[in-house]
Write a protein that holds these residues in place. Structure first.
Motif, short mmCIF file in Angstrom:
data_model
loop_
_atom_site.label_atom_id
_atom_site.label_comp_id
_atom_site.label_asym_id
_atom_site.label_seq_id
_atom_site.Cartn_x
_atom_site.Cartn_y
_atom_site.Cartn_z
N VAL A 108 0.80 -1.10 -0.11
CA VAL A 108 -0.08 -0.08 -0.11
C VAL A 108 0.95 1.18 0.23
CG1 VAL A 108 -1.87 1.25 1.01
CG2 VAL A 108 -2.03 -1.02 1.38
N TYR A 109 0.53 2.23 -1.11
CA TYR A 109 1.47 3.31 -1.09
C TYR A 109 0.30 4.65 -0.82
CZ TYR A 109 2.63 7.39 -4.00
OH TYR A 109 3.06 8.76 -4.37
N LEU A 110 0.98 5.44 0.11
CA LEU A 110 -0.04 6.50 0.75
C LEU A 110 0.66 7.66 0.18
CD1 LEU A 110 -2.04 8.05 2.60
CD2 LEU A 110 -0.09 7.80 4.26
N LYS A 111 0.04 8.55 -0.46
CA LYS A 111 0.73 9.85 -1.10
C LYS A 111 0.07 11.00 -0.31
CE LYS A 111 1.44 12.34 -5.52
NZ LYS A 111 1.17 13.61 -4.91
N LEU A 112 0.77 11.62 0.65
CA LEU A 112 0.32 12.70 1.59
C LEU A 112 -0.38 13.96 0.97
CD1 LEU A 112 3.24 12.78 4.07
CD2 LEU A 112 0.90 11.57 4.28
N ASP A 113 -0.02 14.55 -0.12
CA ASP A 113 -0.68 15.47 -0.84
C ASP A 113 -1.08 16.34 0.22
OD1 ASP A 113 -1.94 16.92 -2.96
OD2 ASP A 113 -3.89 16.06 -2.38
N LEU A 114 0.43 17.02 0.83
CA LEU A 114 0.10 18.09 1.86
C LEU A 114 0.01 19.53 1.42
CD1 LEU A 114 2.90 16.91 4.47
CD2 LEU A 114 0.14 16.50 4.63
N ASP A 115 -0.48 20.22 2.22
CA ASP A 115 -0.53 21.64 2.28
C ASP A 115 -0.09 22.18 3.49
OD1 ASP A 115 -2.84 21.68 3.84
OD2 ASP A 115 -4.16 22.40 2.16
N GLU A 116 -0.03 23.59 3.89
CA GLU A 116 0.68 23.99 5.12
C GLU A 116 -0.23 23.57 6.22
OE1 GLU A 116 2.13 28.15 7.40
OE2 GLU A 116 1.81 28.11 4.99
N ASN A 133 -2.94 11.77 16.00
CA ASN A 133 -1.66 11.51 15.51
C ASN A 133 -1.25 10.20 15.95
OD1 ASN A 133 -1.45 13.74 13.84
ND2 ASN A 133 -0.25 14.85 15.35
N ARG A 134 -1.37 9.82 17.03
CA ARG A 134 -1.09 8.29 17.69
C ARG A 134 -1.77 7.14 16.64
NH1 ARG A 134 2.27 4.66 19.40
NH2 ARG A 134 1.51 3.19 20.74
N LEU A 135 -3.15 7.59 16.69
CA LEU A 135 -3.89 6.49 15.71
C LEU A 135 -3.43 6.44 14.31
CD1 LEU A 135 -7.37 7.38 16.97
CD2 LEU A 135 -6.06 5.31 17.46
N LYS A 136 -3.02 7.70 13.62
CA LYS A 136 -2.19 7.82 12.40
C LYS A 136 -0.92 7.12 12.34
CE LYS A 136 -4.40 12.10 11.06
NZ LYS A 136 -4.29 13.69 10.99
N GLY A 137 -0.07 6.83 13.40
CA GLY A 137 0.96 6.39 13.39
C GLY A 137 0.92 4.81 13.28
N LEU A 138 -0.27 4.35 13.99
CA LEU A 138 -0.40 2.88 14.06
C LEU A 138 -1.01 2.42 12.77
CD1 LEU A 138 -2.61 2.53 17.54
CD2 LEU A 138 -0.07 1.80 17.14
N TYR A 139 -1.77 3.29 12.22
CA TYR A 139 -2.28 2.96 10.66
C TYR A 139 -0.92 2.90 9.74
CZ TYR A 139 -4.23 4.56 6.30
OH TYR A 139 -4.50 4.55 4.99
N VAL A 140 -0.17 3.73 9.86
CA VAL A 140 1.01 3.65 8.99
C VAL A 140 1.91 2.64 9.20
CG1 VAL A 140 3.26 5.18 8.22
CG2 VAL A 140 1.09 6.23 8.46
N LYS A 141 2.07 2.51 10.48
CA LYS A 141 2.93 1.25 11.04
C LYS A 141 2.42 -0.09 10.39
CE LYS A 141 4.98 -1.01 14.89
NZ LYS A 141 5.20 -0.81 16.63
N HIS A 142 1.10 -0.24 10.48
CA HIS A 142 0.60 -1.89 10.36
C HIS A 142 0.13 -1.83 8.78
CE1 HIS A 142 1.17 -3.06 14.36
NE2 HIS A 142 0.78 -2.05 14.79
N ILE A 144 0.58 0.46 5.98
CA ILE A 144 1.07 1.30 4.92
C ILE A 144 2.59 1.07 4.77
CG2 ILE A 144 1.92 3.66 3.94
CD1 ILE A 144 -1.17 3.35 4.04
N ASP A 145 2.78 0.62 3.37
CA ASP A 145 4.52 0.42 3.24
C ASP A 145 5.40 1.52 2.51
OD1 ASP A 145 4.37 -2.67 3.07
OD2 ASP A 145 2.63 -2.13 1.78
N LEU A 146 4.80 2.31 1.91
CA LEU A 146 5.33 3.45 1.31
C LEU A 146 4.77 4.50 1.65
CD1 LEU A 146 7.78 4.54 -0.53
CD2 LEU A 146 6.44 3.88 -2.46
N VAL A 147 5.26 5.84 1.88
CA VAL A 147 4.48 7.07 1.98
C VAL A 147 5.46 8.25 1.08
CG1 VAL A 147 3.63 9.01 3.39
CG2 VAL A 147 4.07 6.51 4.38
#
Length: 376
Positions: A108-116, A133-142, A144-147
């Motif tokens: 799974v590849y996550l593209k952040l598409d960030l603005d400020e 942010n803690r929940l987001k960190g767990l999501y990315v850890k388990h 997501i493969d590439l950001v």
């Protein structure tokens, strides 16, 4: 052959020629990677050229939509090597979670598409923000493969952030110019240019701050601006139209042109090709593709500062970067650009070459392909 799926909700036709569509399109066109898109829409989106390279799978928008998405992901759980999702929000996390649960081997590849605004949310100190942010960190850890993130500034900041655990890479956005305009990429920056200062986008939106450009233009000495047109291309808010109508100085008003939306890309490219200067006065942006398009057609760019523009304009070497909401700085930048055509054309040529070398999708997807290839 490897297969790639982009999931994006909700999808509009305009997204096909932004990063959302251009990544699967370019992977297919330039890297021979079969690509699909799964999207939600009340009506089917059709584009003949895009469909040559990407298969579109539509999910109807109704009360059964979530179940149809789940059914699609289950039915196709072994069909894709990579699934691409957008934005690090809990609301948009479900497809990535499901595909990993259905097929743990799928990447799974996550593209952040960030603005400020989104960037600063990663550093929020409120209890609610820390929990999110803690929940987001767990999501990315388990799951997501590439950001990837679109600017060097954000990349160097976020690669040390606990959210991403070494999974973050830099990947800018780009453009894809099709048709006869491809032959113009080596054109002389001075050739057939007219005295046009151009803006392309949603005219009158608070984010775009187009009033700043009008104010700066109106403050230019008449001798400097007399032969120049200030041209806005894009859907126009009535409040902005009224703002222009209320201008009392006829020498200013008669040189402001509101073209409205231009859907025909060839006509938009022709407008870029005629313009000498492109001015962006946004209060914030993510990665503004119209700047790249303008540079491709050898426009001299003046832009307010946002993270990606530092990369695009090479920290001001390939254009002019000014502080946000600073009418004096914008006026000075316009005076310099209008009064010095040789310097303007020199910098525009540098910008044109920079876009050709770094910000075309055929180049960018090569880097993405390498990132994905590092996973076995």
């Amino acid at each position: 052959m490897k297969k790639f799926l982009t999931i994006f909700f909700p999808l509009e036709k305009v997204h096909l020629y932004k990063d959302v569509g251009m990544i699967p399109y370019s992977l297919s066109k330039y890297r021979n990677m079969a690509s699909d898109m799964l999207y939600i829409s009340e009506q089917a989106i059709q584009d003949d050229d895009f469909a040559k390279h990407v298969t579109l799978h539509r999910v109807e928008k109704d009360r059964w939509t979530p179940f149809r998405v789940i059914a699609f992901l289950w039915h196709h759980r072994h069909d894709y090597d990579w699934v691409n999702v957008y934005h690090l929000t809990l609301k948009k996390s479900l497809p990535a979670i499901l595909i990993k649960l259905f097929n743990p081997k799928c990447r799974v590849y996550l593209k952040l598409d960030l603005d400020e605004i989104m960037f600063t949310s990663f550093y929020g100190t409120s209890l609610k923000r820390k929990l999110l942010n803690r929940l987001k960190g767990l999501y990315v850890k388990h799951f997501i493969d590439l950001v990837t993130v679109e600017s060097q500034e954000y990349y160097h900041e976020l690669k040390l952030h606990h959210l991403f655990e070494g999974k973050l890479q830099y990947l800018p956005n780009g453009i894809e110019i099709t048709g006869d305009q491809e032959q113009q990429q080596v054109a002389d920056a001075a050739a057939d240019k007219e005295n046009i200062i151009l803006f392309v986008g949603r005219v009158g939106e608070y984010q775009k701050n187009n009033e700043l450009l009008v104010d700066a233009f109106s403050q230019l000495p008449l001798a400097v601006r007399a032969d120049w047109k200030l041209v806005f291309a894009g859907s126009v808010k009535e409040s902005f139209r009224s703002y222009v109508d209320a201008i009392e100085d006829e020498s200013v008003k008669q040189n402001i042109v509101l073209l409205g939306n231009i859907e025909d890309k060839s006509k938009l490219y022709a407008l870029y090709d005629k313009a000498s200067i492109f001015a962006l006065t946004s209060r914030w942006e993510g990665f503004c593709l119209v700047v790249l398009e303008a540079m491709y057609f050898a426009n001299y760019v003046i832009s307010t500062r946002f993270s990606a523009v530092l990369d695009i304009l090479d920290n001001g070497n390939a254009g002019r970067i000014i502080p946000g909401e600073d009418v004096v700085a914008l006026k000075e930048a316009l005076v310099e650009a209008l009064s010095n055509p040789a310097k303007r054309q020199e910098v525009a040529k540098l910008g044109q070459q920079r876009v050709q070398q770094l910000f075309m999708w055929r180049t960018i997807v090569g880097r993405l392909f390498d990132y994905m290839g590092a996973f076995k």
